[in-house]
Structures are given as C-alpha cells and as structure tokens.
Design a protein around this motif. Structure first.
Motif, PDB file in Angstrom:
ATOM      1  N   UNK A  21       0.837  -1.210   0.000  1.00 27.99           N
ATOM      2  CA  UNK A  21       0.000   0.000   0.000  1.00 27.99           C
ATOM      3  C   UNK A  21       0.866   1.253   0.000  1.00 27.99           C
ATOM      4  N   UNK A  22       1.886   1.294   0.823  1.00 28.42           N
ATOM      5  CA  UNK A  22       2.754   2.469   0.885  1.00 28.42           C
ATOM      6  C   UNK A  22       3.505   2.672  -0.425  1.00 28.42           C
ATOM      7  N   UNK A  23       3.914   1.574  -1.066  1.00 26.88           N
ATOM      8  CA  UNK A  23       4.611   1.691  -2.347  1.00 26.88           C
ATOM      9  C   UNK A  23       3.705   2.314  -3.403  1.00 26.88           C
ATOM     10  N   UNK A  24       2.455   1.920  -3.414  1.00 27.43           N
ATOM     11  CA  UNK A  24       1.529   2.456  -4.408  1.00 27.43           C
ATOM     12  C   UNK A  24       1.049   3.857  -4.062  1.00 27.43           C
ATOM     13  N   UNK A  25       0.972   4.192  -2.787  1.00 28.56           N
ATOM     14  CA  UNK A  25       0.353   5.449  -2.374  1.00 28.56           C
ATOM     15  C   UNK A  25       1.316   6.623  -2.328  1.00 28.56           C
ATOM     16  N   UNK A  26       2.616   6.367  -2.268  1.00 28.91           N
ATOM     17  CA  UNK A  26       3.539   7.487  -2.123  1.00 28.91           C
ATOM     18  C   UNK A  26       3.710   8.234  -3.441  1.00 28.91           C
ATOM     19  N   UNK A  27       3.917   9.538  -3.344  1.00 27.73           N
ATOM     20  CA  UNK A  27       4.109  10.347  -4.552  1.00 27.73           C
ATOM     21  C   UNK A  27       5.591  10.567  -4.855  1.00 27.73           C
ATOM     22  N   UNK A  28       6.474  10.282  -3.901  1.00 28.78           N
ATOM     23  CA  UNK A  28       7.918  10.425  -4.101  1.00 28.78           C
ATOM     24  C   UNK A  28       8.452   9.149  -4.753  1.00 28.78           C
ATOM     25  N   UNK A  29       9.061   9.294  -5.930  1.00 29.77           N
ATOM     26  CA  UNK A  29       9.514   8.122  -6.673  1.00 29.77           C
ATOM     27  C   UNK A  29      10.646   7.391  -5.969  1.00 29.77           C
ATOM     28  N   UNK A  30      11.581   8.135  -5.375  1.00 31.23           N
ATOM     29  CA  UNK A  30      12.685   7.481  -4.672  1.00 31.23           C
ATOM     30  C   UNK A  30      12.163   6.662  -3.497  1.00 31.23           C
ATOM     31  N   UNK A  31      11.240   7.227  -2.750  1.00 39.28           N
ATOM     32  CA  UNK A  31      10.656   6.510  -1.614  1.00 39.28           C
ATOM     33  C   UNK A  31       9.893   5.277  -2.094  1.00 39.28           C
ATOM     34  N   UNK A  32       9.209   5.390  -3.213  1.00 39.50           N
ATOM     35  CA  UNK A  32       8.463   4.244  -3.751  1.00 39.50           C
ATOM     36  C   UNK A  32       9.416   3.116  -4.158  1.00 39.50           C
ATOM     37  N   UNK A  33      10.564   3.471  -4.738  1.00 41.32           N
ATOM     38  CA  UNK A  33      11.529   2.441  -5.140  1.00 41.32           C
ATOM     39  C   UNK A  33      12.127   1.759  -3.919  1.00 41.32           C
ATOM     40  N   UNK A  34      12.470   2.537  -2.904  1.00 43.00           N
ATOM     41  CA  UNK A  34      13.034   1.938  -1.684  1.00 43.00           C
ATOM     42  C   UNK A  34      11.997   1.026  -1.024  1.00 43.00           C
ATOM     43  N   UNK A  35      10.751   1.459  -0.978  1.00 42.43           N
ATOM     44  CA  UNK A  35       9.704   0.607  -0.409  1.00 42.43           C
ATOM     45  C   UNK A  35       9.502  -0.655  -1.242  1.00 42.43           C
ATOM     46  N   UNK A  36       9.656  -0.552  -2.568  1.00 40.21           N
ATOM     47  CA  UNK A  36       9.540  -1.722  -3.432  1.00 40.21           C
ATOM     48  C   UNK A  36      10.647  -2.726  -3.155  1.00 40.21           C
ATOM     49  N   UNK A  37      11.863  -2.216  -2.913  1.00 44.41           N
ATOM     50  CA  UNK A  37      12.985  -3.104  -2.589  1.00 44.41           C
ATOM     51  C   UNK A  37      12.728  -3.808  -1.254  1.00 44.41           C
ATOM     52  N   UNK A  38      12.256  -3.063  -0.278  1.00 44.10           N
ATOM     53  CA  UNK A  38      11.951  -3.663   1.032  1.00 44.10           C
ATOM     54  C   UNK A  38      10.821  -4.677   0.885  1.00 44.10           C
ATOM     55  N   UNK A  39       9.841  -4.360   0.050  1.00 44.66           N
ATOM     56  CA  UNK A  39       8.747  -5.311  -0.208  1.00 44.66           C
ATOM     57  C   UNK A  39       9.287  -6.611  -0.791  1.00 44.66           C
ATOM     58  N   UNK A  40      10.243  -6.521  -1.703  1.00 45.77           N
ATOM     59  CA  UNK A  40      10.841  -7.721  -2.276  1.00 45.77           C
ATOM     60  C   UNK A  40      11.587  -8.556  -1.246  1.00 45.77           C
ATOM     61  N   UNK A  41      12.268  -7.879  -0.335  1.00 45.64           N
ATOM     62  CA  UNK A  41      13.001  -8.617   0.705  1.00 45.64           C
ATOM     63  C   UNK A  41      12.048  -9.297   1.686  1.00 45.64           C
ATOM     64  N   UNK A  42      10.983  -8.601   2.051  1.00 42.04           N
ATOM     65  CA  UNK A  42      10.001  -9.217   2.955  1.00 42.04           C
ATOM     66  C   UNK A  42       9.278 -10.362   2.244  1.00 42.04           C
ATOM     67  N   UNK A  43       9.039 -10.197   0.943  1.00 44.63           N
ATOM     68  CA  UNK A  43       8.430 -11.281   0.165  1.00 44.63           C
ATOM     69  C   UNK A  43       9.351 -12.499   0.134  1.00 44.63           C
ATOM     70  N   UNK A  44      10.653 -12.266   0.045  1.00 46.80           N
ATOM     71  CA  UNK A  44      11.610 -13.380   0.085  1.00 46.80           C
ATOM     72  C   UNK A  44      11.534 -14.109   1.421  1.00 46.80           C
ATOM     73  N   UNK A  45      11.375 -13.357   2.502  1.00 43.13           N
ATOM     74  CA  UNK A  45      11.198 -13.991   3.814  1.00 43.13           C
ATOM     75  C   UNK A  45       9.916 -14.828   3.850  1.00 43.13           C
ATOM     76  N   UNK A  46       8.866 -14.311   3.229  1.00 41.06           N
ATOM     77  CA  UNK A  46       7.604 -15.060   3.206  1.00 41.06           C
ATOM     78  C   UNK A  46       7.760 -16.358   2.414  1.00 41.06           C
ATOM     79  N   UNK A  47       8.479 -16.293   1.288  1.00 46.13           N
ATOM     80  CA  UNK A  47       8.714 -17.522   0.513  1.00 46.13           C
ATOM     81  C   UNK A  47       9.556 -18.515   1.292  1.00 46.13           C
TER      82      UNK A  47
END
Length: 95
Positions: A21-47
């Motif tokens: 949600x935060x990745x999609x809702x933020x208007x700052x592109x740099x913040x969205x990319x960093x949140x996307x990277x963190x999302x990928x790492x947390x997704x790896x933990x889930x897998x």
C-alpha cells in the motif's frame, strides 16, 4: 512454539500488505523504489517461511536486487535529464 510461528506469519502478511500500500500510495519516486525493494526482501522472507528457498533466493536477487537497481538507475537518468525532482504542490484550503 506454534503461537510464535502464527505471530511471525501474521506479521509477515501485515508487513507485505502495508508495504504494498505504501509503495503504491507514495508520490515520491525514490521513496516508492526503496519501499519496493523492502517489499521484495520481505516477500523473500515469506517464501522462505513457506519452505520455498529457491523462490526466496530468486525473489531476493531478481525482485529486490536487480529490479531495485534498475529502477534506481532509471530514476537517476530521468532526474539528470529533467532536473531535480520537486514534490507536487499541495492545494491550499483557501483556494
């Protein structure tokens, strides 16, 4: 022991939803990319929690690492071409 695993699973699910949600809702592109990277790492933990270590490694390497680096490189190229980023102006309550 089972209750700790349930708490971990619920925390992972909640973190994934919040990060998405935060990745999609933020208007700052740099913040969205960093949140996307963190999302990928947390997704790896889930897998990894789902006993899929090969998918977890692929998600961490490709989803978080490679894609994040390409997105940051693209943002840098766009910023150099168009100038520094400015946050969108907020509308005043008086206007």
């Amino acid at each position: 022991m089972n209750s700790l695993l349930w708490i971990l699973d619920i925390t992972l699910c909640g973190s994934l939803l919040w990060l998405a949600w935060q990745t999609l809702a933020t208007s700052d592109l740099f913040k969205a990319i960093v949140l996307f990277i963190v999302l990928g790492l947390v997704m790896a933990l889930a897998w990894a929690r789902l006993d899929a270590p090969d998918i977890a490694l692929a998600e961490a390497a490709i989803g978080a690492g490679l894609t994040g680096a390409l997105l940051l490189s693209t943002l840098t190229a766009i910023t150099k071409r168009t100038g520094p980023r400015t946050p969108p102006e907020t509308m005043d309550a008086d206007t």
